[in-house]
Write a protein that holds these residues in place. Structure first.
Motif, PDB file in Angstrom:
ATOM      1  N   GLU A   1       0.870  -1.184   0.000  1.00 22.98           N
ATOM      2  CA  GLU A   1       0.000   0.000   0.000  1.00 22.98           C
ATOM      3  C   GLU A   1       0.898   1.222   0.000  1.00 22.98           C
ATOM      4  O   GLU A   1       1.530   1.536   1.010  1.00 22.98           O
ATOM      5  CB  GLU A   1      -0.894   0.001   1.250  1.00 22.98           C
ATOM      6  CG  GLU A   1      -1.871  -1.147   1.325  1.00 22.98           C
ATOM      7  CD  GLU A   1      -2.959  -1.069   0.264  1.00 22.98           C
ATOM      8  OE1 GLU A   1      -3.330   0.052  -0.140  1.00 22.98           O
ATOM      9  OE2 GLU A   1      -3.439  -2.129  -0.158  1.00 22.98           O
ATOM     10  N   TRP A   2       0.976   1.922  -1.134  1.00 20.54           N
ATOM     11  CA  TRP A   2       1.901   3.042  -1.263  1.00 20.54           C
ATOM     12  C   TRP A   2       1.201   4.380  -1.384  1.00 20.54           C
ATOM     13  O   TRP A   2       1.818   5.412  -1.187  1.00 20.54           O
ATOM     14  CB  TRP A   2       2.827   2.833  -2.461  1.00 20.54           C
ATOM     15  CG  TRP A   2       3.406   1.465  -2.503  1.00 20.54           C
ATOM     16  CD1 TRP A   2       3.221   0.520  -3.479  1.00 20.54           C
ATOM     17  CD2 TRP A   2       4.258   0.844  -1.530  1.00 20.54           C
ATOM     18  NE1 TRP A   2       3.898  -0.626  -3.160  1.00 20.54           N
ATOM     19  CE2 TRP A   2       4.539  -0.453  -1.972  1.00 20.54           C
ATOM     20  CE3 TRP A   2       4.797   1.267  -0.316  1.00 20.54           C
ATOM     21  CZ2 TRP A   2       5.346  -1.335  -1.251  1.00 20.54           C
ATOM     22  CZ3 TRP A   2       5.593   0.385   0.396  1.00 20.54           C
ATOM     23  CH2 TRP A   2       5.858  -0.890  -0.074  1.00 20.54           C
ATOM     24  N   GLY A   3      -0.059   4.376  -1.757  1.00 20.49           N
ATOM     25  CA  GLY A   3      -0.746   5.643  -1.971  1.00 20.49           C
ATOM     26  C   GLY A   3      -0.199   6.344  -3.199  1.00 20.49           C
ATOM     27  O   GLY A   3       0.556   5.779  -3.978  1.00 20.49           O
ATOM     28  N   ALA A   4      -0.577   7.589  -3.354  1.00 21.07           N
ATOM     29  CA  ALA A   4      -0.141   8.368  -4.503  1.00 21.07           C
ATOM     30  C   ALA A   4       1.324   8.761  -4.348  1.00 21.07           C
ATOM     31  O   ALA A   4       1.812   8.960  -3.240  1.00 21.07           O
ATOM     32  CB  ALA A   4      -0.992   9.625  -4.632  1.00 21.07           C
ATOM     33  N   TRP A   7       5.226   4.014 -10.383  1.00 17.23           N
ATOM     34  CA  TRP A   7       4.580   4.122  -9.070  1.00 17.23           C
ATOM     35  C   TRP A   7       3.082   4.004  -9.261  1.00 17.23           C
ATOM     36  O   TRP A   7       2.473   4.810  -9.948  1.00 17.23           O
ATOM     37  CB  TRP A   7       4.911   5.465  -8.435  1.00 17.23           C
ATOM     38  CG  TRP A   7       4.417   5.623  -7.020  1.00 17.23           C
ATOM     39  CD1 TRP A   7       3.122   5.586  -6.587  1.00 17.23           C
ATOM     40  CD2 TRP A   7       5.209   5.831  -5.867  1.00 17.23           C
ATOM     41  NE1 TRP A   7       3.060   5.760  -5.234  1.00 17.23           N
ATOM     42  CE2 TRP A   7       4.340   5.922  -4.765  1.00 17.23           C
ATOM     43  CE3 TRP A   7       6.579   5.962  -5.651  1.00 17.23           C
ATOM     44  CZ2 TRP A   7       4.799   6.132  -3.467  1.00 17.23           C
ATOM     45  CZ3 TRP A   7       7.023   6.177  -4.365  1.00 17.23           C
ATOM     46  CH2 TRP A   7       6.129   6.252  -3.289  1.00 17.23           C
ATOM     47  N   THR A   8       2.486   2.973  -8.678  1.00 19.83           N
ATOM     48  CA  THR A   8       1.037   2.890  -8.595  1.00 19.83           C
ATOM     49  C   THR A   8       0.699   2.722  -7.115  1.00 19.83           C
ATOM     50  O   THR A   8       1.600   2.506  -6.294  1.00 19.83           O
ATOM     51  CB  THR A   8       0.460   1.700  -9.407  1.00 19.83           C
ATOM     52  OG1 THR A   8       0.817   0.477  -8.770  1.00 19.83           O
ATOM     53  CG2 THR A   8       0.945   1.720 -10.849  1.00 19.83           C
ATOM     54  N   GLU A   9      -0.543   2.808  -6.761  1.00 22.11           N
ATOM     55  CA  GLU A   9      -0.907   2.738  -5.349  1.00 22.11           C
ATOM     56  C   GLU A   9      -0.603   1.382  -4.721  1.00 22.11           C
ATOM     57  O   GLU A   9      -0.459   1.268  -3.517  1.00 22.11           O
ATOM     58  CB  GLU A   9      -2.370   3.116  -5.153  1.00 22.11           C
ATOM     59  CG  GLU A   9      -2.594   4.588  -5.436  1.00 22.11           C
ATOM     60  CD  GLU A   9      -3.927   5.100  -4.945  1.00 22.11           C
ATOM     61  OE1 GLU A   9      -4.637   4.380  -4.224  1.00 22.11           O
ATOM     62  OE2 GLU A   9      -4.251   6.242  -5.292  1.00 22.11           O
ATOM     63  N   LYS A  10      -0.483   0.333  -5.537  1.00 23.41           N
ATOM     64  CA  LYS A  10      -0.254  -1.017  -5.008  1.00 23.41           C
ATOM     65  C   LYS A  10       1.060  -1.653  -5.464  1.00 23.41           C
ATOM     66  O   LYS A  10       1.424  -2.715  -4.986  1.00 23.41           O
ATOM     67  CB  LYS A  10      -1.396  -1.949  -5.431  1.00 23.41           C
ATOM     68  CG  LYS A  10      -2.763  -1.466  -5.016  1.00 23.41           C
ATOM     69  CD  LYS A  10      -3.226  -2.218  -3.830  1.00 23.41           C
ATOM     70  CE  LYS A  10      -4.648  -1.793  -3.495  1.00 23.41           C
ATOM     71  NZ  LYS A  10      -4.945  -1.988  -2.126  1.00 23.41           N
TER      72      LYS A  10
END
Length: 103
Positions: free
Chosen positions: A45-48, A70-73
């Motif tokens: 879970e990385w978020g924006a 970079w994606t949210e997951k």
């Protein structure tokens, strides 16, 4: 990076930016062995994406990885150059002012 989301964080102040840091979570990585320059996939879970978030490899210091996607997951990153052998901690740091969060 989503410019509108970043701009919203700066306009709304530190509380909004800190909210972007909450909930970072590391689930898995495509490999537990890599050499400098190799590409790894980190799942979690990385978020924006935001300029105050960085993917790091830690061993005797913090070494920032190049983010390719970079994606949210999912994150695709390049292992930093010049790293010697060893066991590195890999994760995402989110630093806003004096407040820091990590995966």
């Amino acid at each position: 990076m989503i410019p509108g989301l970043l701009l919203l964080a700066f306009l709304a102040g530190p509380a909004a930016a800190q909210k972007l840091c909450l909930g970072l979570g590391f689930d898995s990585m495509s490999s537990t062995r890599a050499a400098p320059g190799d590409v790894l996939e980190l799942r979690g879970e990385w978020g924006a994406e935001a300029p105050f978030k960085q993917v790091v490899f830690n061993l005797g210091g913090t070494h920032e990885a190049e983010v390719l996607e970079w994606t949210e997951k999912r994150l695709r990153v390049r292992v930093p150059a010049g790293r010697g052998p060893g066991q590195y901690r890999v994760g995402v740091y989110c630093n806003w002012g004096s407040t820091g969060f990590s995966s």
